[in-house]
Design an enzyme around this catalytic site. Structure first.
Site, PDB file in Angstrom:
ATOM      1  N   ILE A  63       0.892  -1.154   0.000  1.00 58.58           N
ATOM      2  CA  ILE A  63       0.000   0.000   0.000  1.00 58.58           C
ATOM      3  C   ILE A  63       0.931   1.204   0.000  1.00 58.58           C
ATOM      4  CG2 ILE A  63      -0.243  -0.132   2.543  1.00 58.58           C
ATOM      5  CD1 ILE A  63      -3.028   1.164   2.218  1.00 58.58           C
ATOM      6  N   SER A  64       0.741   2.102  -0.968  1.00 58.94           N
ATOM      7  CA  SER A  64       1.696   3.200  -1.167  1.00 58.94           C
ATOM      8  C   SER A  64       1.752   4.127   0.037  1.00 58.94           C
ATOM      9  CB  SER A  64       1.321   4.027  -2.406  1.00 58.94           C
ATOM     10  OG  SER A  64       1.577   3.295  -3.570  1.00 58.94           O
ATOM     11  N   GLN A  65       2.882   4.793   0.157  1.00 64.21           N
ATOM     12  CA  GLN A  65       3.079   5.825   1.169  1.00 64.21           C
ATOM     13  C   GLN A  65       2.007   6.916   0.957  1.00 64.21           C
ATOM     14  OE1 GLN A  65       6.985   7.451   0.715  1.00 64.21           O
ATOM     15  NE2 GLN A  65       6.677   9.063   2.224  1.00 64.21           N
TER      16      GLN A  65
END
Length: 213
Positions: A63-65
């Protein structure tokens, strides 16, 4: 699936962090403040959900930053009812941000496991994409083109031509380009064969998978 005052408070702190890092778009910040990111993650990571970091999810993906999500979304300049193509549904967090901005979202996921999980999960939270597709992001979604904007949420070794061709005139493609480290790149379509290109520094993404079948 709980979203408590504590979670809301942590989201506000996260928004403050994003503002200090240069995110300015109020609508994007409001979306980050509203979406319960902890529900998109495995419960063991709950304490980390509102840190500005990427975390592992199923199928060896991440899950992206939050900063990356906000940065990419800000570059898209999404308006209500914009038709947006997302390449890489992943956990669905970025999809939720786009839905929160009022976009009509079409999202493609290459990993069957994630596709199944996210297809069920997003509607439970009240986020309804126009279409979630299990398929090859390199090909885009020709039958629904043209799009107001296209966002790629994985590192692409090159810019897939179908994605450029599926943009409206005036449309924007935000894509991280590169092998080990990616350069965040924005393409604006100014004409049938005319594109303006802007680069925004280095980011790290999991690789965009191609359908080898």
């Amino acid at each position: 699936m709980k979203d408590t005052f504590k979670h809301k408070g942590m989201r506000q702190q996260l928004v403050t962090v994003l503002v200090t890092k240069g995110i300015k778009n109020e609508k994007v910040l409001r979306a980050i403040a509203k979406i319960p990111r902890h529900l998109f993650m495995d419960s063991s990571f709950l304490d980390h959900a509102y840190q500005d970091k990427a975390f592992p999810i199923a199928a060896d993906q991440t899950i992206s930053q939050p900063y990356t999500v906000a940065f990419q979304t800000e570059l898209l300049q999404v308006k209500k009812d914009d038709k947006v193509l997302e390449i890489g549904t992943g956990s669905g967090y970025q999809t939720a941000v786009l839905c929160e901005l009022g976009a009509k979202v079409f999202s493609i996921e290459r990993q069957q496991e994630l596709f199944k999980k996210t297809s069920k999960f997003l509607p439970q939270l009240g986020y309804r994409a126009k279409k979630l597709i299990f398929g090859d992001g390199y090909k885009g979604l020709k039958e629904e083109a043209p799009f107001d904007s296209i966002i790629v949420t994985a590192g692409a070794p090159f810019v897939p031509k179908p994605l450029l061709s599926q943009l409206k005139i005036g449309g924007r493609l935000v894509i991280p380009v590169g092998e080990d480290v990616q350069i965040m790149t924005l393409f604006i379509r100014n004409g049938a064969k005319e594109f303006e290109q802007h680069e925004f520094g280095e980011f790290r993404f999991v690789p965009l998978l191609e359908d080898k079948n």
